[in-house]
Structure formats: structure tokens, C-alpha cells
Design an enzyme around this catalytic site. Structure first.
Site, PDB file in Angstrom:
ATOM      1  N   LEU A  72      -3.209  12.576  12.446  1.00 61.77           N
ATOM      2  CA  LEU A  72      -2.456  13.473  11.370  1.00 61.77           C
ATOM      3  C   LEU A  72      -3.475  13.784  10.490  1.00 61.77           C
ATOM      4  CD1 LEU A  72       1.119  11.630  10.832  1.00 61.77           C
ATOM      5  CD2 LEU A  72       0.459  13.606  12.217  1.00 61.77           C
ATOM      6  N   ASP A  73      -3.541  15.281   9.896  1.00 62.12           N
ATOM      7  CA  ASP A  73      -4.426  15.595   8.781  1.00 62.12           C
ATOM      8  C   ASP A  73      -4.245  14.458   7.879  1.00 62.12           C
ATOM      9  OD1 ASP A  73      -5.413  17.630  10.395  1.00 62.12           O
ATOM     10  OD2 ASP A  73      -3.994  19.239   9.650  1.00 62.12           O
ATOM     11  N   ARG A  74      -5.155  14.364   6.861  1.00 59.66           N
ATOM     12  CA  ARG A  74      -5.120  13.542   5.880  1.00 59.66           C
ATOM     13  C   ARG A  74      -3.911  13.923   4.835  1.00 59.66           C
ATOM     14  NH1 ARG A  74      -9.279  14.695   1.154  1.00 59.66           N
ATOM     15  NH2 ARG A  74      -7.657  16.447   0.845  1.00 59.66           N
ATOM     16  N   THR A  76      -1.234  15.405   5.634  1.00 59.32           N
ATOM     17  CA  THR A  76       0.184  15.531   6.214  1.00 59.32           C
ATOM     18  C   THR A  76       0.833  14.110   6.235  1.00 59.32           C
ATOM     19  OG1 THR A  76      -0.646  17.148   7.872  1.00 59.32           O
ATOM     20  CG2 THR A  76       1.310  15.805   8.476  1.00 59.32           C
ATOM     21  N   ARG A 210      -0.599  24.620  10.992  1.00 64.49           N
ATOM     22  CA  ARG A 210      -1.176  25.164   9.475  1.00 64.49           C
ATOM     23  C   ARG A 210      -1.564  26.563   9.967  1.00 64.49           C
ATOM     24  NH1 ARG A 210      -5.272  20.852   7.269  1.00 64.49           N
ATOM     25  NH2 ARG A 210      -5.256  22.446   5.650  1.00 64.49           N
TER      26      ARG A 210
END
Length: 662
Positions: A72-74, A76, A210
């Protein structure tokens, strides 16, 4: 005395409540926003994988194996799954690579308008500058999306076929127009212009959700990279993950509750962060502390900012940690005025974090109110909660000792926001001749000496500050003959040093935003350019200038213009000008620039000034050294020049901070 880092319960390896499910094959966690899944840097300790492994070892699992199949993106939050046994990897990998894992996200967007409540997004993604991606709509995708409410029933069959087509080469098949990205969306809730969307990606691409939403004019709230509206965090949450259990083949579903930030944003109502009382404020402070895990657990730093105002959801309040004690600063309006944080609530919440004692600093909106910063109404000498610290104690920053005084006025002896800049100076200083201007207690000089500087000159107008700087330098064994401290006004000292032919390889200028002395007034907004020009004249060929300001009225672009103009005036050829980020413990308020602007300028050719005297003349008159240390000579300041060099306090956080305050 160097106190240990206190409040250890604020920085556990991993919070047990973050674990959603665990068995012999899988462990599923609820990742908070702001935590990277797996940091690529070997020395990073604040990512989920490193922290979870430390937690498992602490429970007695020596191997603490974690198989990474999902990221997961930082920024998120939400469901994140790992395997606990190597034997489980093949079955889980097959599902992720084959896209049979069903992932469901929730995103907050503005301007949904009259779009269809369901739809399918199909784009080709290509890399864009700055680490972003760019989405190119597939031919016919616009028509499909406009009618998606009617056509979505058949989209599943169509998308499944596309998934099979796109899976070649490990799911990363590239067409001329980039890699295919497919996402289905559904409107969950809408209030006015704001909406929550359910997202189900059929493919797994970098920044897929995104960039695709941004491409159709619905950037996710809190996503500055893709033009999202301002918010305290990226409002994207991994709400659910479905797959077959690797051991049994049975369907397994893991869910994470939607964070409260989504409902608060959807309601679009101003929330008073202090209205809930001590327990709510304490929780906000603990959440802020969690974001400092990497600093706290590095093992070499015992002083840093725990809460930074509106950047941490508590406007007009900062909380600094010094070993076993906290220093709470209240900014802006007076007690009981609109917008003022309730003093007792904040102090009680801070004390409940586990500190041995809590000090208070009161910083009025208008600095002119403060005649004597040591008055009890502004800076009580003793702790206002718990036990007082020794009058003078030593804290560590990246392993370097600094003396601080928690009850001696509004400033403690070190500006915590400059921690990473001091580390940079330490890295650049080997073999260099270093000049530290507006030096206060000599923090940059200590860093330079620790980094191997061959000589340094530390200049400040305050006799008490330079004596304190001498003590800090003596504490690390600095040679007083090679590393001198100077009590002098910076502007005339610079002119005298230029006339004497002084040259430095590294110069640091960190002036106050505003300062008033007996002789004159200084404003960074009007005087920084002249200051920088004088400093550039003293740079040796190939030298570097670190320039800093915390003036709220000077934005980054304007600050860089000041420096470029100053370099031209000085005849310097600037070959690089680099913006430096603030430390992680000083987050900006959403939509605002960092309070501290830092630029590292490197010059190439020597100054284009003719007739300068030769290098090697002595600097200005030195301040009296600490007891037992030899005195160093320095040239007197030029006659009639304005006095500069008064210092400022810690940065004022919040929505309307006092200009010039730290």
C-alpha cells in the site's frame, strides 16, 4: 546529565490492535496512513515490515518470517496481508498474480456532480515526472464511462477478459500507450459536493486509483501529487481483501473499519480538536507521537518535536520531548479567547503521556507583549505538571550532546527544527573551514566539528549565547584555537571579514525573522538579500551556503530569488540550489508551506571581486571562552553598522502562527 528517552510506551514496535487476523499461514494488519509497507533503505526502521518483524521477535518468534505479496502507498491506510510461512507463498502469489484477489478501497472526492453512480475506468498508465504516473484514456473509454451506469453490469465479463489479455509477462504487459489499468467504482455516499466512492481495481498498477480518478477530474482528497483538495491525510483506505486461504482453500475476507477522518471530511464541519477534553487531546498526541517512531527508536536522539500544531491536528500547540520531560508551547490568542487551546486540558493530556514533568511556554500573538521572556506568565521556571528537570541537562541529537535549560525563558538552547540540517552540515564539513552566523548556542558548529571541520568561526551578538556555544563545543573536545566563538553583530563582522580576505568552504546563515536590538531593527523580508550577498562574498571556490528562514511571509520561490540575486550581487556562480525538506517531526499544516525554508547553494567560480586582501586575516573579537579555555582573537565590527543577531523561540505551529517564531 543525559536523560534517557522517556515515554517508551508511545513508541512500541507494533501496536497489537493493528493486527486484524493471524494464523499459522497469514497475518493481516490494519496499516495506518503515513507508514510505508517496506522501506527500500537498509537503515530505515519505521516501515511496517521492519516494525512487525521486531514485534514478532519480541513475542518469541526468532525467524519472524513475513512474505510480502501486497503493498500500500505510504499514505494509504487499511488491510495489508503477509504470509507467515514460506509454504504459503505459492498459493497466495498465484492469487495476486492471477488477479483473483478482490481488493476494495474507499476514496473521498469532491465535485462528483451528475456522474453515473457506477462506472468502469480504463486507462493506459505511463510514467510522469516527479515519481507520478499519467493516465491515457483508452479509445472509446469516455463514451463507456459516461454510460457506465447502464453498461456496468457487463463490465465484469469484459474486464475479466481484459485481465487475461493483460496478464502476460507477469501482469506488466506494456502496449505502446503504457500498461492497462482497470478500476470499477460505485458511489457510496454523497453530501453536497463531497462523496465517498467504493473502488475495486481489476489490475494492480503504481498509483492506479489515484491517477485514474485524477484523470476523470476526481482527484482523491489529500493527494497533492494529483491535485487533490487539501486534507490532513490522503483519504484513500483499503477497506477489504478477499482471497482463498492458502492452507484450506476456503474463502477468507478481511475488513478494516473506515477511519474517522473520512466521516469528518464528508460532514464538512469545522471540528474543535479540544472540545472532547483531555482524553481526545491525549489520543491526538499519541497519534502524533506514532508518526515520530523512526526518530524516537533510532537510539541516538533524545530531543525532538512530539506535536507540531495544525500539522498534527492540534492548532496553536506544540509539544517537545527532552529526554524524560515535555515542553508544551501555547501560541496565539490568550487564555479564554476564541481559538485559544484550553491550557489545563493540553497540559493534563501531555502529562498523561508518561513524562516525568511538563514545562509550559506561552507565546502571545504579538511578540511585543513580551518584555521579559523569563517572566512566570510566559515561561514558568519549574515544571507545571510532575517533577522539574535539573536546571541544565544534556540531550542527544544524532549522538551529539547539547546542553539545554527547560525553564530558562522561551528558548531551551536548541532549535529542534534544524536537526536534519545539522546532520547535513556534519556530512559536508570534513576538512572544511566553516562559518556559522546567528549561531545562538552553536548547534551547527558542533555538527561541523563532529564532521571533521578543520576550522570554524561561530558568530552571534549575544554574549550569553556564544558562551553557551563554547560550552557545547568544549563538550565534544573541540580545539578552542581552531574553533573560535565570536561575540559580534553579524553584518559588520561580515564586512570586516571580507576586507580581511576571509574565505570559508561552508557557511550557515539562520537569522531570526525579526530582531530588535539597542541600535537597529532587522527583518528577514527586507534584509535577507543583503545578508546573503555578504555571506556569498566569503565563500571559497566550490563552497556551499546553507541559508534558512522561518519567516512566514517568505515563500520558497521568493527565498530562492533572494539567494540568486544575492549571489549575482556578490559575483558568485551558483551551480546548484537545492531545497531541503523539514524533519518528519515538523509536518506542515495542509495547504501550507513548511515554516522553515532551507536552501543549500553551491558555487563554482570564485567571487568576481577584485582587490580583496589575502586570505588568513583574523576574524572578529572573540567572546570570553568557557572556564579554562584559551581566548581567541577576532576583528572588531565596523563602526556605525546596525546590530543584528537577536534570537527567536521555537516554531509557532497552528493555522495563524506568530510570524518569525519557531
Amino acid at each position: 546529565m543525559t536523560p534517557p528517552l522517556s515515554l517508551s510506551e508511545l513508541f512500541p514496535d507494533f501496536h497489537p490492535e493493528w493486527i486484524l487476523a493471524e494464523d499459522a499461514d497469514l497475518i493481516v494488519v490494519d496499516k495506518p496512513a503515513g507508514l510505508s509497507t517496506h522501506a527500500p533503505e537498509a537503515d530505515r526502521i519505521d516501515d511496517v515490515v521492519t516494525r512487525l518483524r521486531a514485534f514478532l521477535r519480541g513475542r518469541g518468534d526468532a525467524e519472524a518470517y513475513l512474505g510480502i505479496h501486497q503493498r500500500l502507498d505510504r499514505d494509504t491506510s487499511g488491510v495489508l496481508l503477509f504470509t507467515r510461512r514460506r509454504e504459503a507463498n505459492a498459493a497466495v502469489a498465484r492469487q495476486f498474480e492471477g488477479r483473483t484477489v478482490q481488493k476494495t478501497y474507499v476514496a473521498a472526492v469532491s465535485g462528483f456532480g451528475d456522474r453515473a453512480p457506477r462506472g468502469t475506468l480504463r486507462h493506459r498508465l505511463v510514467p510522469a515526472p516527479g515519481g507520478a504516473m499519467r493516465a491515457i484514456a483508452e479509445a472509446g473509454a469516455g463514451r463507456e464511462d459516461r454510460g457506465a451506469g447502464r453498461e456496468d453490469r457487463g463490465a465484469g465479463r469484459k474486464d475479466r477478459g481484459a485481465g487475461r489479455e493483460d496478464r502476460g509477462a507477469g501482469g506488466q504487459q506494456k502496449a505502446a500507450g503504457g500498461v492497462l489499468a482497470i478500476t470499477r467504482y460505485r458511489l457510496l455516499e454523497r453530501r453536497g459536493d463531497r462523496a465517498l466512492l467504493e473502488l475495486r481495481p481489476e489490475t494492480g498498477r503504481t498509483h492506479q486509483l489515484r491517477v485514474q480518478l485524477a484523470a476523470i477530474g476526481l482527484p482523491i482528497t489529500g493527494d497533492p501529487l494529483y491535485g487533490g483538495a487539501e486534507a490532513p491525510r490522503l483519504l484513500l483506505h483499503a477497506a477489504e481483501l478477499r482471497l482463498e486461504h492458502p492452507a484450506t482453500g476456503a474463502a477468507a475476507t478481511f475488513r478494516s473499519q473506515l477511519p474517522a477522518a473520512f466521516e469528518a471530511w464528508l460532514a464538512a464541519s469545522a471540528v474543535d480538536p479540544y472540545a472532547g477534553g483531555v482524553a481526545v487531546v491525549e489520543r491526538a498526541m499519541r497519534e502524533a507521537a506514532e508518526r515520530r517512531y523512526g526518530v524516537a527508536r533510532a537510539g541516538d536522539t533524545t530531543a525532538f518535536r512530539l506535536v507540531h500544531g495544525a500539522g498534527d491536528g492540534l492548532p496553536f500547540v506544540s509539544v517537545d520531548l527532552y529526554g524524560e520531560h515535555l515542553v508544551v508551547s501555547l501560541f496565539g490568542a490568550g487564555e479564554g479567547e476564541p481559538g485559544a487551546p484550553p491550557r489545563d486540558v493540553v497540559l493534563d493530556a501531555a502529562h498523561r503521556l508518561g513524562a516525568r514533568g511538563v514545562y509550559l511556554k506561552v507565546r502571545p500573538k504579538h511578540a511585543s507583549v513580551i518584555v521579559d521572556a523569563r517572566r512566570e506568565e510566559f515561561s514558568p521556571r519549574h515544571a507545571v505538571r510532575g517533577e522539574s528537570a535539573p536546571e541544565e541537562l544534556t540531550v542527544l541529537e544524532h549522538g551529539l550532546p547539547f546542553k539545554v535549560r527547560l525553564g530558562d525563558g522561551l528558548s531551551t538552547g536548541i532549535f529542534l527544527d534544524q536537526r536534519e540540517n545539522r546532520r547535513r552540515v556534519r556530512e559536508l564539513a570534513r576538512g572544511a573551514r566553516v562559518l556559522n552566523l546567528f549561531a545562538y548556542t552553536g548547534g551547527f558548529s558542533v555538527a561541523a566539528v563532529a564532521g571533521g571541520a578543520r576550522e570554524s568561526v561561530t558568530v552571534d551578538v549575544s554574549r550569553g549565547a556564544v558562551a553557551w556555544a563554547r560550552e557545547n563545543l568544549d563538550a565534544i573536545g573541540a580545539d578552542a584555537a581552531a574553533h573560535v566563538v565570536v561575540e559580534a553583530d553579524v553584518f559588520p563582522w561580515l564586512k570586516t571579514a571580507a576586507q580581511a580576505g576571509q574565505r570559508f568552504d561552508l557557511i550557515v546563515i539562520d537569522p531570526p525573522s525579526f530582531a530588535t536590538t539597542k541600535k537597529s531593527r532587522f527583518s528577514a523580508a527586507s534584509d535577507f538579500g543583503a545578508l546573503a550577498a555578504l555571506a556569498f562574498r566569503l565563500l571559497a571556490p566550490g563552497g556551499r551556503l546553507l541559508a534558512c528562514t522561518n519567516h512566514r511571509g517568505i515563500v520558497r520561490a521568493k527565498f530562492r530569488r533572494h539567494l540568486h540575486e544575492a549571489a549575482r550581487e556578490a559575483g558568485c556562480d551558483v551551480v546548484q540550489m537545492k531545497d531541503l525538506p523539514d524533519p518528519i517531526d515538523f509536518p506542515s499544516e495542509p495547504g501550507m508551506e513548511p515554516h522553515l525554508k532551507s536552501v543549500l547553494a553551491s558555487v563554482g567560480a570564485p567571487p568576481a571581486k577584485a582587490g580583496l586582501p589575502t586570505k588568513g586575516a583574523p576574524p572578529a573579537k572573540a567572546a570570553p571562552p568557557a572556564k579554562g579555555a584559551p581566548r581567541a582573537k577576532a576583528a572588531p565590527p565596523a563602526k556605525g553598522a546596525p546590530a543584528r543577531g537577536a534570537r527567536r523561540g521555537p516554531a509557532a505551529p497552528g493555522r495563524a502562527p506568530r510570524r518569525g517564531a519557531r
